[in-house]
Design a protein around this motif. Structure first.
Motif, PDB file in Angstrom:
ATOM      1  N   PHE A  17       0.818  -1.206   0.000  1.00 56.03           N
ATOM      2  CA  PHE A  17       0.000   0.000   0.000  1.00 56.03           C
ATOM      3  C   PHE A  17       0.852   1.257   0.000  1.00 56.03           C
ATOM      4  N   GLY A  18       0.249   2.328  -0.467  1.00 58.30           N
ATOM      5  CA  GLY A  18       0.874   3.637  -0.404  1.00 58.30           C
ATOM      6  C   GLY A  18      -0.026   4.592   0.354  1.00 58.30           C
ATOM      7  N   ILE A  53      -6.115   8.406   3.758  1.00 58.43           N
ATOM      8  CA  ILE A  53      -6.338   7.851   2.425  1.00 58.43           C
ATOM      9  C   ILE A  53      -5.124   7.007   2.041  1.00 58.43           C
ATOM     10  N   TRP A  54      -5.383   5.768   1.677  1.00 58.36           N
ATOM     11  CA  TRP A  54      -4.336   4.832   1.256  1.00 58.36           C
ATOM     12  C   TRP A  54      -4.737   4.247  -0.100  1.00 58.36           C
ATOM     13  N   ARG A  55      -3.751   3.750  -0.837  1.00 53.72           N
ATOM     14  CA  ARG A  55      -3.995   3.088  -2.122  1.00 53.72           C
ATOM     15  C   ARG A  55      -3.316   1.728  -2.126  1.00 53.72           C
ATOM     16  N   HIS A  56      -4.006   0.718  -2.621  1.00 53.54           N
ATOM     17  CA  HIS A  56      -3.434  -0.618  -2.746  1.00 53.54           C
ATOM     18  C   HIS A  56      -2.592  -0.646  -4.028  1.00 53.54           C
ATOM     19  N   CYS A  60      -4.890  -4.368  -6.057  1.00 55.02           N
ATOM     20  CA  CYS A  60      -6.031  -4.002  -6.905  1.00 55.02           C
ATOM     21  C   CYS A  60      -5.984  -2.540  -7.353  1.00 55.02           C
ATOM     22  N   ARG A  61      -5.067  -1.749  -6.806  1.00 51.22           N
ATOM     23  CA  ARG A  61      -4.886  -0.321  -7.120  1.00 51.22           C
ATOM     24  C   ARG A  61      -6.072   0.528  -6.649  1.00 51.22           C
TER      25      ARG A  61
END
Length: 87
Positions: A17-18, A53-56, A60-61
């Protein structure tokens, strides 16, 4: 290391994650430049729970909102990011 429960993929390691930002640091296009800069860089950094807020990124993005305790790093909830989550 955190174990993040992606709403689409299930539990995954934090390395997938980011981190992007907290919900209270979002700015709207109609905000005046001074107000936008203040929201981005001059916000409070309180102890306790916050929505982030995080992004995979390496999965799955998908984007998601993590409710996390800033002191213990415990993840309290995870939900997909949608228009209803924005301030």
């Amino acid at each position: 290391m955190l174990l993040i429960d992606c709403p689409h993929c299930g539990p995954r390691a934090q390395e997938e994650f980011g981190y992007d930002r907290t919900l209270d640091s979002l700015v709207r296009i109609e905000d005046a430049p001074d107000a936008a800069m203040a929201a981005l860089y001059a916000r409070a950094n309180p102890r306790g729970e916050d929505d982030e807020i995080w992004r995979h990124t390496f999965g799955c993005r998908g984007w998601m909102v993590l409710r996390r305790d800033r002191v213990s790093h415990a993840i309290l909830s995870v939900r997909p990011l949608g228009p209803e989550a924005l301030p």
